[in-house]
Design an enzyme around this catalytic site. Structure first.
Site, PDB file in Angstrom:
ATOM      1  CG  ASP A  78      -0.355  -0.621   2.453  1.00 56.61           C
ATOM      2  OD1 ASP A  78       0.882  -0.583   2.578  1.00 56.61           O
ATOM      3  OD2 ASP A  78      -1.094  -1.141   3.292  1.00 56.61           O
TER       4      ASP A  78
ATOM      5  CG  ASN B   1      -9.035  -2.371  11.661  1.00 52.99           C
ATOM      6  OD1 ASN B   1      -8.090  -3.022  11.204  1.00 52.99           O
ATOM      7  ND2 ASN B   1      -9.480  -1.279  11.068  1.00 52.99           N
TER       8      ASN B   1
ATOM      9  CG  HIS C 130      -5.957  -2.923   8.514  1.00 53.83           C
ATOM     10  ND1 HIS C 130      -6.073  -1.609   8.882  1.00 53.83           N
ATOM     11  CD2 HIS C 130      -4.646  -3.226   8.714  1.00 53.83           C
ATOM     12  CE1 HIS C 130      -4.908  -1.133   9.276  1.00 53.83           C
ATOM     13  NE2 HIS C 130      -4.016  -2.109   9.185  1.00 53.83           N
TER      14      HIS C 130
ATOM     15  CD  GLU D 109      -8.851   0.206   7.492  1.00 54.15           C
ATOM     16  OE1 GLU D 109      -8.731  -0.804   8.218  1.00 54.15           O
ATOM     17  OE2 GLU D 109      -8.342   1.297   7.796  1.00 54.15           O
TER      18      GLU D 109
HETATM   19  C1  F6R Z   1       1.339  -1.778   6.063  1.00 54.95           C
HETATM   20  C2  F6R Z   1       0.064  -2.476   6.092  1.00 54.95           C
HETATM   21  C3  F6R Z   1      -0.753  -2.568   7.328  1.00 54.95           C
HETATM   22  C4  F6R Z   1       0.054  -2.914   8.566  1.00 54.95           C
HETATM   23  C5  F6R Z   1      -0.838  -2.972   9.790  1.00 54.95           C
HETATM   24  C6  F6R Z   1      -0.057  -3.238  11.047  1.00 54.95           C
HETATM   25  O1  F6R Z   1       1.902  -1.829   4.760  1.00 54.95           O
HETATM   26  O2  F6R Z   1      -0.327  -2.949   5.078  1.00 54.95           O
HETATM   27  O3  F6R Z   1      -1.750  -3.551   7.139  1.00 54.95           O
HETATM   28  O4  F6R Z   1       0.689  -4.147   8.373  1.00 54.95           O
HETATM   29  O5  F6R Z   1      -1.524  -1.763   9.929  1.00 54.95           O
HETATM   30  O6  F6R Z   1       0.774  -2.144  11.310  1.00 54.95           O
HETATM   31  P1  F6R Z   1       1.858  -2.212  12.463  1.00 54.95           P
HETATM   32  O7  F6R Z   1       2.867  -3.207  12.062  1.00 54.95           O
HETATM   33  O8  F6R Z   1       2.421  -0.823  12.499  1.00 54.95           O
HETATM   34  O9  F6R Z   1       1.130  -2.573  13.703  1.00 54.95           O
END
Ligand code: F6R
Length: 274
Positions: free
Chosen positions: A67, A137, A139, A144
């Protein structure tokens, strides 16, 4: 589905890096799907150590990130391009032109960008190994809760909870984007192998839902239950709410003896991925 529970964050990073290392050694032109966020940083550090000890080269590796925010440019320290350069790419011998993020610049059409990103993944031969984190959550990428489980790369509006979770990364004068381009769930499920890393108790509920809950867009990570080769690498805290923890430990132990007997059937590179 393989669930590996390890003592701490360092062990999670080590195993994640080890799996990438095995793949790169066996397939030097492999296609990697990469994630940003705080979870994979320790793993990227270990990959850099492998590289510095000259046991592996990334010269022919191709990467696709999950992303990228909309509305900030690559030179902005909050962009995921900036993050990847800082945490990994600048420290290894990867070619910048082989590293891809779904960037949608000002005035560009996200639909066209999404379709082009999907096409470039196909043109590269598909993703051999996709690395994922998980949001509290549920994702994966920025898919989401409520997203389509058949989705492809597209623009998504971040939920309030994701914006809140990531708010600490932005300074008081920085504008936090609420829109991002993200690979879709179907894009992720197309990868030949997927590894989800999760550490810390703040991920325990999402991890439990992802592994043991019913498949539902309410927790997008549950879609991984439909992936034939998915591995969850968890520390104790992230695994703390799993009901079948003792089974996963036992199965992991059994797998180790099977590997001793029959060779590594968990290898990241499957013969059909060449
Ligand atoms: C990042 C991504 C997100 C993160 C997720 C967890 O490229 O795709 O799905 O993997 O938000 O983020 P952290 O590791 O910061 O808890």
């Amino acid at each position: 589905m393989e669930v590996v529970i390890l003592e701490n964050e360092d062990a999670v990073a080590e195993l994640g890096a080890q799996r990438i290392f095995e793949l790169v050694k066996k397939k030097p032109n492999a296609v990697l799907g990469l994630a940003t966020g705080s979870t994979p940083i320790a793993m990227y550090k270990k990959i850099i150590s492998f590289y510095e000890s000259k046991v592996v080269s990334f010269g022919d590796i191709v990467t696709f990130n999950l992303d990228e925010y909309i509305g900030i440019t690559a030179d902005n320290s909050q962009s995921y391009r900036y993050f990847m350069n800082r945490e990994l790419f600048d420290a290894i011998d990867i070619e910048q032109q082989n590293t891809h993020l779904p960037v949608c610049g000002a005035g560009e059409n996200p639909r066209e960008i999404g379709a082009a990103y999907e096409q470039s993944i196909v043109d590269a031969g598909g993703i051999d190994l996709q690395i994922l984190g998980i949001g509290s959550n549920g994702h994966i990428g920025f898919n989401e809760p409520g997203c389509s489980l058949s989705s492809r790369t597209r623009v998504k509006t971040l939920t309030q909870s994701t914006v809140r979770d990531n708010n600490h990364l932005f300074g008081p004068n920085e504008c936090q984007p609420h829109l991002a381009m993200t690979m879709g769930i179907a894009t992720i499920l197309d990868s030949r192998r997927t590894i989800l890393l999760a550490t810390g108790s703040q991920k325990a509920a999402a991890v439990r839902h992802a592994i043991e809950g019913s498949i539902s867009s309410g927790c997008p990570a549950t879609a991984l239950q439909m992936h034939e080769r998915v591995t969850f690498i968890l520390d104790e805290a992230a695994a703390s709410s799993l009901e079948n923890k003792s089974y996963y430990r036992w199965a992991h132990h059994q797998n180790r003896s099977l590997v001793e007997q029959f060779g590594n059937f968990h290898e990241v590179v499957e013969p059909d991925s060449y």
